[in-house]
Design a protein around this motif. Sequence first.
Motif, PDB file in Angstrom:
ATOM      1  N   ASN A 133      -5.396   7.976  -2.328  1.00  0.00           N
ATOM      2  CA  ASN A 133      -6.042   6.939  -1.525  1.00  0.00           C
ATOM      3  C   ASN A 133      -6.097   7.282  -0.041  1.00  0.00           C
ATOM      4  OD1 ASN A 133      -3.344   6.598  -0.893  1.00  0.00           O
ATOM      5  ND2 ASN A 133      -3.149   4.610  -1.909  1.00  0.00           N
ATOM      6  N   PHE A 153       0.862  -1.185   0.000  1.00  0.00           N
ATOM      7  CA  PHE A 153       0.000   0.000   0.000  1.00  0.00           C
ATOM      8  C   PHE A 153       0.896   1.231   0.000  1.00  0.00           C
ATOM      9  CE2 PHE A 153      -2.534   3.379   1.909  1.00  0.00           C
ATOM     10  CZ  PHE A 153      -3.767   3.226   1.265  1.00  0.00           C
ATOM     11  N   THR A 167       0.920   1.267  -7.008  1.00  0.00           N
ATOM     12  CA  THR A 167       0.426   0.637  -5.778  1.00  0.00           C
ATOM     13  C   THR A 167       1.564   0.328  -4.815  1.00  0.00           C
ATOM     14  OG1 THR A 167       0.548  -1.557  -6.804  1.00  0.00           O
ATOM     15  CG2 THR A 167      -1.557  -0.380  -6.952  1.00  0.00           C
TER      16      THR A 167
END
Length: 833
Positions: free
Chosen positions: A59, A21, A291
């Motif tokens: 995010n 992440f 990512t």
Amino acid sequence: MKGVNRITACGKFFRDGERPFFVKAVSFGPFPPDSQGRTLPVGEALMTDLQTVRDLGANVLRVYEVPPLSFVDACRDLGLRVIIGIPWAQHVDFLADEEVLVEARRLLVTTVETFHGHAGVLAYLVGNEIPATLVRWIGAEKVRGVLEDLIRVGRRVDPGAMFAYANYPTSEYLMVRNVDFVAFNIYLEDREVFAHYLRHLQNVAGDLPLLVTEFGVDSQHHGEEMQAEILSWHVEACCRAGVAGTTVFAFSDRWYRGGMEILDWDFGLLRRDGSRKLAFERLREQWSGITSSGQGIGRVSDLRFSVIVCTYRGVKTLAECLASLEKIDYPDYEILLINDGADEGVKQIAKEFPAVRYFEMPHGGLSAARNLGADEATGEILVYTDDDCVADEQWLLYLAEGFAEGDFAAMGGPNISPKPINLEQACVVASPGGPAHVLLDDERAEHIPGCNLAVRKEAFEAIGGFREEFWTAGDDVDFCWRLQNYGYTIGFHGAAMVWHYRRFRIKDYLRQQAGYGRAEAMLIPRHPDRFGAMGGARWQGFVYDQTFAADIGRSARIYQGPFGYAPFQSIYSSGAWGWAYVVSSFQWVLLAVVCGLVGFIFPLAAVVSVLMIATTGITALRFGWKAKLEQPFTGFRARAVVSFLALIQPLNRGMRRYLGSLPYARLPTSLPPINQPLVFPRLAWERQSTFFALWSEQALSRDDLLQALQSRWTVEGTQYSVGDGWRSWDLELLSSVWWSMRLVTVTEYHADQKCLTRLRLEGRANFMTSALRFAVLLAVGVMWRFDVLNVWLGVGLLATFAMPSMALRMQLSRVKKSIKGVAQTLGFKVVEE
């Protein structure tokens, strides 16, 4: 929301369950309040903004005020996480007002209880950029203690949550030890300077993820094109440095602070009318598809790696090691397994991994196995790791990135211990002596442990590989030193990490330390110039081990700049030994034992022996008390065990090294260098202080006062000096041969340009005062011994002893009155005594 995981810290990176992440965050608010006083949007306005955030590719949102539960719920439902800042009065002397910390703890507990276990919360920030001058005023250790206490309070409420402190370069030394990741706000607009500072912070962060919690560019002053360009390359720089993520400041130009909307800055990705700037589109393009940090490096290496695993009956962790190597994200590499001793169990495990090239040999030791691996390798880079290591997926990517950044013959990265599962493991991990890298600077290494060591094959062959007389340890130290002797340079990349299972049982740990001592004894005759008079390795660089947490106590050297304004305030190491090393050494304890034996004849020697042993024990206890232990193993029992290991480890390792090196012993030609001055405690009557404060409603600060004082004292011919930046005072006033005075100041900035300036005037004894008092005490002792001390002599000696203190009180009062006069002339008002 079902299926949403809490983000966790894992080595140098974050993970969402089993997936990496990479934090792509944007700061959100506070915005000018609406009709109901809310500084965060709600309802349809909130959903519109959150959809814009998702369209950006972000995010994570970072908020500076505690949001309502509905806000975090909405973020979670859209796949966003939130970093929540706890807003409390960090800009004032919070130790002077107990209510400030009471309110901070109350707000923290209430917030964490509200969001307990919430998957939408990425982390809590217990503080943000406490002003460096305020840290200097209060004391770095005290401030760190407050922040660590807040984290402990929050963690008791929600043990599964992550906590950190958002630091900044001006107080870089304020490294909070119990954070889950290291967070920094950075505003550097030079690409090379920013990239270099990230590499530096990666090393400062140690085994923890590094997260940039603010980075922004003001488009009002730099233009929107420049803003877009800088934000774009900053993402690439973050990825190349291997940071765990970055936060762009800010979502919108609409920013509310200190009771007003800020109109002279435009850091937002959206204009005040809600339209998107060029930086929004450029950042969306940059973040697309990233990512993990390695995906944003922006270049592909053409190096071929040969990963070599050497094992001697290491069946316990070998399968996990090989499985991790097969999952590495790199286009061109091979895996070689060298079975030293042709163990059948190792052979059976190798059959489960058909892609692994398998070789076996009669038992010849670690170095011989590593040399065999090099002979069989087809890659131009030889990469060594151990059978008890597990590689990160991006390991080879960052080794390749390290080679691309400079002319390096070898490269390495950190080896990080997995989280312990019991108290014994936690104590071993926190104890001294584990495998550690030694850095000369932020990019060059002096030593890389063999469990994470890459070397160009041509350099390997040029120095003749590993010396095969090193069977179990010491081979990597010898190898690195020989590389440097041949003129090669070793690099280091803070993100090229492997997990390394330590010797998790105490008996295995002590056996390992004894082996290290024997290996050091073998190294001494081969590298005599790299060992000191005490027998230990004389490293030129700084040792980054499991226990290197920044020491900001009395022994630390921190350059804060004149008046505390240095832009980058780091802890500096002289590379010399400290007293803790000396008093913990085998030679020290051996000397104490000898003194104890002599004490049977000369009692004074026994007293010396007891004092020496007590010093050793206190040093071990101090180590155990300050050791960085993993939750939940932080109690008294764990610290007692670490203290015991800190006492035994240097004796165990030092004895093996000393006995093994006796044939090569030589008399020292000089005393070992000590980086900690021998400081004698100052008694209360050798130091006097007075405090007062000044209030201004015209934005007058300490800068105005200090400038006026220097002008006044220069005109009056008063002898004074400005602090050199290494010590925490602003001005020193030499008032007499007996005493000197030091002035320390700090300004608290309040709303509507109101300022409170605190002052501490401290008198300290000069050499003449100490000499006089010593002479008085000596005279009293002599007179008492020869029975010539009478009342009148006693009164005279007492008056002589007290005279400097009386003079100091008068001087303090005079100087304080003078400072107040200057302050009132400027327009300050004296508000505290």
